[in-house]
Motif scaffolding. Structure first.
Motif, PDB file in Angstrom:
ATOM      1  N   ARG A   1      33.208  30.070  34.054  1.00 55.04           N
ATOM      2  CA  ARG A   1      31.811  29.743  33.871  1.00 55.04           C
ATOM      3  C   ARG A   1      31.454  29.614  32.403  1.00 55.04           C
ATOM      4  O   ARG A   1      32.157  30.106  31.539  1.00 55.04           O
ATOM      5  CB  ARG A   1      30.940  30.861  34.460  1.00 55.04           C
ATOM      6  CG  ARG A   1      31.061  32.140  33.686  1.00 55.04           C
ATOM      7  CD  ARG A   1      30.845  33.322  34.546  1.00 55.04           C
ATOM      8  NE  ARG A   1      31.855  33.376  35.574  1.00 55.04           N
ATOM      9  CZ  ARG A   1      33.082  33.833  35.339  1.00 55.04           C
ATOM     10  NH1 ARG A   1      33.453  34.198  34.141  1.00 55.04           N
ATOM     11  NH2 ARG A   1      33.958  33.888  36.318  1.00 55.04           N
TER      12      ARG A   1
ATOM     13  N   LEU B   1      27.224  41.958  36.375  1.00 54.06           N
ATOM     14  CA  LEU B   1      28.380  41.214  36.872  1.00 54.06           C
ATOM     15  C   LEU B   1      29.241  40.864  35.675  1.00 54.06           C
ATOM     16  O   LEU B   1      28.749  40.294  34.686  1.00 54.06           O
ATOM     17  CB  LEU B   1      27.952  39.941  37.605  1.00 54.06           C
ATOM     18  CG  LEU B   1      29.070  39.260  38.399  1.00 54.06           C
ATOM     19  CD1 LEU B   1      29.430  40.087  39.637  1.00 54.06           C
ATOM     20  CD2 LEU B   1      28.678  37.846  38.823  1.00 54.06           C
TER      21      LEU B   1
ATOM     22  N   TRP C   1      29.203  31.648  39.513  1.00 57.80           N
ATOM     23  CA  TRP C   1      30.061  32.797  39.786  1.00 57.80           C
ATOM     24  C   TRP C   1      31.428  32.351  40.292  1.00 57.80           C
ATOM     25  O   TRP C   1      31.564  31.339  40.969  1.00 57.80           O
ATOM     26  CB  TRP C   1      29.407  33.703  40.809  1.00 57.80           C
ATOM     27  CG  TRP C   1      28.024  34.181  40.473  1.00 57.80           C
ATOM     28  CD1 TRP C   1      26.981  34.329  41.347  1.00 57.80           C
ATOM     29  CD2 TRP C   1      27.523  34.598  39.195  1.00 57.80           C
ATOM     30  NE1 TRP C   1      25.876  34.817  40.692  1.00 57.80           N
ATOM     31  CE2 TRP C   1      26.178  34.986  39.365  1.00 57.80           C
ATOM     32  CE3 TRP C   1      28.077  34.674  37.911  1.00 57.80           C
ATOM     33  CZ2 TRP C   1      25.389  35.454  38.322  1.00 57.80           C
ATOM     34  CZ3 TRP C   1      27.287  35.136  36.863  1.00 57.80           C
ATOM     35  CH2 TRP C   1      25.967  35.517  37.068  1.00 57.80           C
TER      36      TRP C   1
ATOM     37  N   MET D   1      34.982  38.373  40.238  1.00 56.33           N
ATOM     38  CA  MET D   1      34.152  39.057  39.269  1.00 56.33           C
ATOM     39  C   MET D   1      33.744  40.422  39.837  1.00 56.33           C
ATOM     40  O   MET D   1      33.751  40.625  41.053  1.00 56.33           O
ATOM     41  CB  MET D   1      32.929  38.220  38.918  1.00 56.33           C
ATOM     42  CG  MET D   1      33.260  36.874  38.303  1.00 56.33           C
ATOM     43  SD  MET D   1      31.783  35.952  37.791  1.00 56.33           S
ATOM     44  CE  MET D   1      31.322  36.829  36.282  1.00 56.33           C
TER      45      MET D   1
ATOM     46  N   GLY E   1      32.737  39.628  43.280  1.00 57.00           N
ATOM     47  CA  GLY E   1      32.191  38.285  43.206  1.00 57.00           C
ATOM     48  C   GLY E   1      32.954  37.266  44.028  1.00 57.00           C
ATOM     49  O   GLY E   1      34.183  37.322  44.150  1.00 57.00           O
TER      50      GLY E   1
ATOM     51  N   CYS F   1      24.115  30.979  38.451  1.00 54.06           N
ATOM     52  CA  CYS F   1      23.805  32.402  38.411  1.00 54.06           C
ATOM     53  C   CYS F   1      22.318  32.695  38.319  1.00 54.06           C
ATOM     54  O   CYS F   1      21.902  33.842  38.467  1.00 54.06           O
ATOM     55  CB  CYS F   1      24.545  33.067  37.253  1.00 54.06           C
ATOM     56  SG  CYS F   1      24.252  32.325  35.655  1.00 54.06           S
TER      57      CYS F   1
ATOM     58  N   PHE G   1      27.431  38.770  46.818  1.00 57.74           N
ATOM     59  CA  PHE G   1      28.599  39.462  46.299  1.00 57.74           C
ATOM     60  C   PHE G   1      29.109  40.396  47.392  1.00 57.74           C
ATOM     61  O   PHE G   1      28.321  41.104  48.029  1.00 57.74           O
ATOM     62  CB  PHE G   1      28.254  40.272  45.048  1.00 57.74           C
ATOM     63  CG  PHE G   1      27.502  39.489  44.008  1.00 57.74           C
ATOM     64  CD1 PHE G   1      28.162  38.576  43.207  1.00 57.74           C
ATOM     65  CD2 PHE G   1      26.136  39.647  43.858  1.00 57.74           C
ATOM     66  CE1 PHE G   1      27.466  37.833  42.259  1.00 57.74           C
ATOM     67  CE2 PHE G   1      25.436  38.915  42.906  1.00 57.74           C
ATOM     68  CZ  PHE G   1      26.098  38.006  42.104  1.00 57.74           C
TER      69      PHE G   1
END
Length: 290
Positions: A2, A162, A221, A225, A242, A248, A254
């Protein structure tokens, strides 16, 4: 991976003596929200790296992992299952950063997927065992796991984050985002409204949340993660895992790790330890925000 953002949120951690057999109870670093580079902070964060060779061309695939014992990591089940068996046995390694600019690797040895992968959803967890039998200097500390007796600490905690890796700068670097908890119904309504796939991909138990910074619109995401909380004493506990999802700034799901804690303990326990009570970690219910 990301894109990253810069921020001013600073997380403080207390210095506590640790060992390779204990969970990561402390760090001396300060981490601002956004990209914090190739730092040794959160040395339980890693990636499972798979390389294949075709006509002298090397292809590399990555998925995020979290160290939960000295030789086991948590990974996305679907990502692990997609690795061809011959590549898993010969060209798959777990990579971590125990110090700034330092890489530490260990070969993958075997894996176990949670039983629900076969019947319910592809977005569930797997445990990958690492080959560390000959390692004499182990530089990592597993992430701390909460107690199964904790009751939905992600709902009461105002300290949700996160964290994982980004490759925006063409090298692996660590990144962290402040997360705001949302009710599951918000995620359900959003996923239905925008037409995101849910059948066979929705986690059976999940935490819903979004990145709180207004500038968090250009990131997404990834699998692997870690959704964590440092509600007390600067100790980070793993609350969620994640999965690949929307930007995001949007509500995102999650995987909630709490229903999986008994399975994680059973899968990572050596046969000679079966008669000992598993140590899941501290009860988050008893922790006060810093």
């Amino acid at each position: 991976m990301r894109r990253t953002l810069t921020g001013t949120l600073v997380l403080l951690f207390l210095a506590v003596e640790t060992s390779a057999t204990r969970c990561d109870e402390a760090t001396t670093a300060q981490v601002a929200e956004g990209n914090f580079g190739q730092s040794g902070v959160f040395n339980w964060l890693g990636v499972l790296k798979v390389q294949s060779y075709d006509n002298k061309k090397v292809t590399t695939a990555l998925t995020g992992i979290v160290l939960v014992t000295a030789k086991h990591v948590l990974a996305n089940a679907d990502d692990v299952v997609r690795i061809p068996r011959h590549l898993f046995e010969s060209n798959t390694k777990a990579m971590f950063m125990p110090a700034k600019g330092v890489e530490w690797t260990a070969p993958a040895k075997s894996y176990s997927t949670h039983p629900e992968y076969e019947y319910t959803t592809v977005n569930t967890i797997a445990i990958v065992e690492l080959d560390v039998e000959d390692v004499t200097d182990f530089p990592l500390n597993p992430i701390c796991l909460p107690s199964p007796s904790s009751s939905a600490p992600h709902q009461s905690s105002k300290f949700l984050y996160l964290t994982g890796f980004t490759d925006e700068n063409r090298v692996l670097q660590k990144v962290i985002y402040k997360i705001q908890y949302l009710d599951e119904s918000v995620c359900d309504e959003f996923y239905n409204r925008v037409g995101l796939p849910t059948r066979n991909s929705q986690p059976t138990s999940y935490v819903c949340g979004y990145a709180t910074r207004n500038g968090s619109t250009h990131c997404a995401w990834d699998n692997g993660m870690a959704l964590v909380s440092n509600a007390s004493e600067g100790i980070f506990y793993l609350l969620g895992f994640g999965v690949r999802g929307p930007g995001c700034a949007a509500p995102a799901r999650f995987i909630d790790v709490f229903p999986f804690l008994p399975w994680i303990a059973a899968t990572t326990t050596e046969p000679e330890e079966m008669y000992d009570a598993p140590d899941y970690g501290h009860s988050v219910d008893q922790l006060e925000p810093i």
